[in-house]
Design an enzyme around this catalytic site. Structure first.
Site, PDB file in Angstrom:
ATOM      1  N   LYS A  44       0.828  -1.211   0.000  1.00 33.25           N
ATOM      2  CA  LYS A  44       0.000   0.000   0.000  1.00 33.25           C
ATOM      3  C   LYS A  44       0.864   1.263   0.000  1.00 33.25           C
ATOM      4  O   LYS A  44       0.376   2.380  -0.092  1.00 33.25           O
ATOM      5  CB  LYS A  44      -0.892   0.019   1.250  1.00 33.25           C
ATOM      6  CG  LYS A  44      -2.043  -0.959   1.205  1.00 33.25           C
ATOM      7  CD  LYS A  44      -2.696  -1.124   2.570  1.00 33.25           C
ATOM      8  CE  LYS A  44      -3.470   0.068   3.028  1.00 33.25           C
ATOM      9  NZ  LYS A  44      -4.207  -0.211   4.283  1.00 33.25           N
ATOM     10  N   LYS A  46       2.539   2.315   2.616  1.00 30.28           N
ATOM     11  CA  LYS A  46       2.398   2.982   3.918  1.00 30.28           C
ATOM     12  C   LYS A  46       3.508   2.516   4.860  1.00 30.28           C
ATOM     13  O   LYS A  46       3.685   1.320   5.075  1.00 30.28           O
ATOM     14  CB  LYS A  46       1.041   2.626   4.542  1.00 30.28           C
ATOM     15  CG  LYS A  46      -0.121   3.408   3.968  1.00 30.28           C
ATOM     16  CD  LYS A  46      -1.300   3.395   4.930  1.00 30.28           C
ATOM     17  CE  LYS A  46      -2.222   4.561   4.685  1.00 30.28           C
ATOM     18  NZ  LYS A  46      -3.304   4.678   5.658  1.00 30.28           N
TER      19      LYS A  46
HETATM   20  N1  C2G Z   1     -10.465   7.312   8.853  1.00 27.45           N
HETATM   21  C1  C2G Z   1     -11.424   8.263   9.179  1.00 27.45           C
HETATM   22  N2  C2G Z   1     -11.043   9.495   9.545  1.00 27.45           N
HETATM   23  C2  C2G Z   1      -9.731   9.814   9.614  1.00 27.45           C
HETATM   24  C3  C2G Z   1      -8.746   8.860   9.294  1.00 27.45           C
HETATM   25  C4  C2G Z   1      -9.139   7.591   8.915  1.00 27.45           C
HETATM   26  O1  C2G Z   1     -12.638   7.976   9.128  1.00 27.45           O
HETATM   27  N3  C2G Z   1      -9.381  11.077   9.991  1.00 27.45           N
HETATM   28  C5  C2G Z   1     -10.920   5.979   8.444  1.00 27.45           C
HETATM   29  C6  C2G Z   1     -10.510   5.619   7.019  1.00 27.45           C
HETATM   30  O2  C2G Z   1     -11.440   6.169   6.089  1.00 27.45           O
HETATM   31  C7  C2G Z   1     -10.569   4.103   7.064  1.00 27.45           C
HETATM   32  C8  C2G Z   1     -10.133   3.786   8.511  1.00 27.45           C
HETATM   33  O3  C2G Z   1     -10.315   4.998   9.264  1.00 27.45           O
HETATM   34  O4  C2G Z   1     -11.912   3.665   6.890  1.00 27.45           O
HETATM   35  C9  C2G Z   1      -8.696   3.354   8.593  1.00 27.45           C
HETATM   36  O5  C2G Z   1      -7.908   4.356   7.996  1.00 27.45           O
HETATM   37  P1  C2G Z   1      -6.438   3.946   7.470  1.00 27.45           P
HETATM   38  O6  C2G Z   1      -5.724   3.249   8.559  1.00 27.45           O
HETATM   39  O7  C2G Z   1      -5.832   5.140   6.813  1.00 27.45           O
HETATM   40  O8  C2G Z   1      -6.826   2.848   6.395  1.00 27.45           O
HETATM   41  P2  C2G Z   1      -6.516   2.837   4.834  1.00 27.45           P
HETATM   42  O9  C2G Z   1      -5.066   3.026   4.616  1.00 27.45           O
HETATM   43  O10 C2G Z   1      -7.473   3.764   4.220  1.00 27.45           O
HETATM   44  O11 C2G Z   1      -6.803   1.303   4.489  1.00 27.45           O
HETATM   45  O12 C2G Z   1      -8.469  -2.274   1.897  1.00 27.45           O
HETATM   46  C10 C2G Z   1      -8.760  -1.021   2.478  1.00 27.45           C
HETATM   47  C11 C2G Z   1      -7.528  -0.384   3.067  1.00 27.45           C
HETATM   48  O13 C2G Z   1      -6.836  -1.301   3.906  1.00 27.45           O
HETATM   49  C12 C2G Z   1      -7.933   0.856   3.857  1.00 27.45           C
END
Ligand code: C2G
Length: 129
Positions: A44, A46
């Protein structure tokens, strides 16, 4: 029992994540969270501060979460929805439309993100690379 599933990295756990998990749980009775493994985060693009095990332990301690499973790849969602008999797939609306293909198997809900906070912002504010 209405089962909900969501996916994410959940690094440097913050209240934006908690808001999402709270709202996802409110959609049903049982919430499964698939946490991206260290290896999948590399795919990803990350860079995580906490390891998968540490992130799993943190997310498991959240009252809204019933089960944590590993997210190893992009392709496992259909299998997970079927295997766990999931009724609702939920994720933040930064992913709006990206997972509509799951509508064939379950309800798909995009929940509003918490705009002012993110792991990236935390790292930047703390001057962590
Ligand atoms: N999130 C949120 N508000 C934020 C930050 C994150 O609502 N300020 C939500 C994201 O939209 C996601 C969840 O928290 O639904 C986890 O965020 P991340 O850890 O950034 O996940 P991501 O990298 O988007 O991974 O297959 C799908 C991916 O694994 C999603």
């Amino acid at each position: 029992m209405k089962k909900v599933i969501t996916y994410g990295t959940f690094d440097l756990l913050h209240y934006g994540h908690i808001n999402l998990l709270k709202r996802a749980k409110e959609l049903g009775d049982y919430l499964i969270v698939a946490i991206s493994t260290n290896e999948f985060n590399e795919i990803k693009g990350k860079k995580c501060y906490f390891s998968y095990e540490e992130r799993k332990r943190l997310v498991e301690s959240i009252r809204y979460v019933d089960l944590v499973i590993p997210e190893n790849n992009w392709e496992q969602k259909v299998h997970d929805v079927k295997e766990f008999k999931v009724d609702i797939f939920a994720i933040g609306d930064d992913w709006k439309g990206k997972f509509d293909f799951l509508k064939e198997y379950c309800e798909v809900v995009y929940l509003p993100r918490t705009p002012e906070i993110s792991t990236t912002k935390i790292k930047k504010d703390l001057n962590i690379k």
